[in-house]
Motif scaffolding. Sequence first.
Motif, PDB file in Angstrom:
ATOM      1  N   GLN A  78       0.859  -1.185   0.000  1.00  0.00           N
ATOM      2  CA  GLN A  78       0.000   0.000   0.000  1.00  0.00           C
ATOM      3  C   GLN A  78       0.892   1.230   0.000  1.00  0.00           C
ATOM      4  OE1 GLN A  78      -2.588   1.130   3.509  1.00  0.00           O
ATOM      5  NE2 GLN A  78      -4.198   0.478   2.108  1.00  0.00           N
TER       6      GLN A  78
ATOM      7  N   ARG B 109     -10.742   2.592   2.741  1.00  0.00           N
ATOM      8  CA  ARG B 109     -11.107   2.078   1.420  1.00  0.00           C
ATOM      9  C   ARG B 109     -12.611   2.217   1.226  1.00  0.00           C
ATOM     10  NH1 ARG B 109      -9.366  -3.908   0.454  1.00  0.00           N
ATOM     11  NH2 ARG B 109      -7.322  -2.886   0.717  1.00  0.00           N
ATOM     12  N   GLU B 110     -12.984   2.883   0.124  1.00  0.00           N
ATOM     13  CA  GLU B 110     -14.389   3.089  -0.217  1.00  0.00           C
ATOM     14  C   GLU B 110     -15.159   3.709   0.937  1.00  0.00           C
ATOM     15  OE1 GLU B 110     -15.903  -0.653  -1.454  1.00  0.00           O
ATOM     16  OE2 GLU B 110     -14.663  -0.743  -3.280  1.00  0.00           O
TER      17      GLU B 110
ATOM     18  N   LEU C 275     -10.386   1.214   7.818  1.00  0.00           N
ATOM     19  CA  LEU C 275      -9.779  -0.099   7.946  1.00  0.00           C
ATOM     20  C   LEU C 275      -8.770  -0.107   9.084  1.00  0.00           C
ATOM     21  CD1 LEU C 275      -9.103  -0.961   4.182  1.00  0.00           C
ATOM     22  CD2 LEU C 275     -11.125  -1.499   5.551  1.00  0.00           C
TER      23      LEU C 275
END
Length: 554
Positions: free
Chosen positions: A43, A101-102, A106
């Motif tokens: 990432q 994410r989206e 997380l």
Amino acid sequence: MAGTILENLSGKKLSILVGTLLVCQVICFLIGGLIAPVPASVQTILGTVCKDIPGSFNDTTKWVYSRGLGQCETIQQTDLERHDVRLANQIVFVFQMPLPREGKVLDYSRWQQNLIGILQTDIAYHENVMLEPQAIVTLDARLAYRNKGDADNDWKHYSSSLEQRELDCSGDELSDEYLYSCSTLPLFELGSLHHDFYLLNVRLPVDSERKMNLNIGNIRDLHLTVIYQNGGFTKVWLSLKTIFFPFIVAIMCWFWNRVHQLQRSPVLIEYMLLGLGAALTFLNLPLEYLTLFFDMPFMQLLADIRQGVFYAQLLSFWLIFAGEHMLIQDGASTLKTYWKHLSAVVIGCVSLFAFDVCERGAQLRNPFYSIWMTKIGANIAFTFILLAGISACVYFFFLCYMIWCVFCNISIKRTSLPSMSMARRLHYEGVIYRFNFLMLATLICAALTITGFIIGQMSESQYHLDDPVHLEFTSAFFTGVYGMWNIYIFALIILYAPSHKQWPSTGGNGTTSTNDSATENIVGEEIEFNSLPSDTNPSEISSLTSFARKAALD
């Protein structure tokens, strides 16, 4: 002579055993290919340029963060370009991990095991800001953590360090819109992921008196590449360990019980098989489960030590295993007989261990430490890894040579088989065929083991080179090779365990205890075949070992 199970097991039972083990091997590959995700994920996080909190330069209780309540005051790029010198000591590059994410927040899982951070610098050309060749950049790096349920500003200090890294940049077209091409900078490595969220604050302090960060160019942005083991892969890996561990322990106990039932002391191969099983048991022990409950930053170093112990035992066993069927011995074999072969393995493993301790051992105290932080250190580390790969290849070719000598030794003796009775000839032809198959399996296992070792060394180096994101080694290879180690050693321990089947014994008058003439011929030839000189070992592990040794003596 009782011999081993490899020699005396019926063809039907041996076929069932080999078939079952091959099915297990295929399943191990399929588990990695169809169930497990890729071993590691990458990432990349663009650092948020924030204004520093007054008085927080030497205060590890004040943290600058970019998400949540009380987030930092960001600085625009236009302000930096107009006041780059004045704002130099008021800038903090902020990295919060992991990225959402989206729109969902997380968090890291303890199943993900470890975290590696690598910096990439975006340095733009500026006519008033000089970038010197091989410039040294000083990083004030601080790492914090918090867990679920903690407040957005409840960051706790994990580690901090003032580190220096060497910038290796190159450029041809010098214009205001041009970015230099710079190598990556290794920043930190965590041996465990015990917390849910991590925060990294990076400052580039400018000090004219100490000539700190004066000639590093116009740094516009910092990118942080984080690499971590996938939790799904860890679950599959630990499942395999949990399954294999009791099987290997049970077969070791069964093997050693059979050895002690014999009226002789164990021979060298039997000791080596026991040691190999013990090393595999140490590797199989699923200690990683403890990381789900305790913070164990030394687990990465411990995993390397376990792997090294197994490699040393496995490589040593192969040399002795081939040597016992090739060399002429004046008496019982001992480890001293193979001191030249084993010394090379020991020196290589000790060197790798020393290198690993210098890297991961120091990171237990300071996760920002890296032997790759200077060009000289990086060259030494890369050279060390390259030599390890070359040594592994040399070892494999030497092992192939030894196995070829074993085949030649046995082939020479096969010329005497036509002079034996049919039953005796068929017995030895079957034994030789089985042994050849086992040696070919050993070669395949060695080739995959060496390949896995080289891939592991390449992974270690690529984490610190310019392209750390291209790590697409499939899970099927890792789970397949790991399963192969367990299946191969499991098969060796079974096949080289003492057999309970006995050759018919001769009576006191020299006659056999059975009236079957074919059996009488077999026993007579067995007695004649094993009538070795008095200075040879009278109790070999198998008739094949005697067969090979007698060929060498002849």
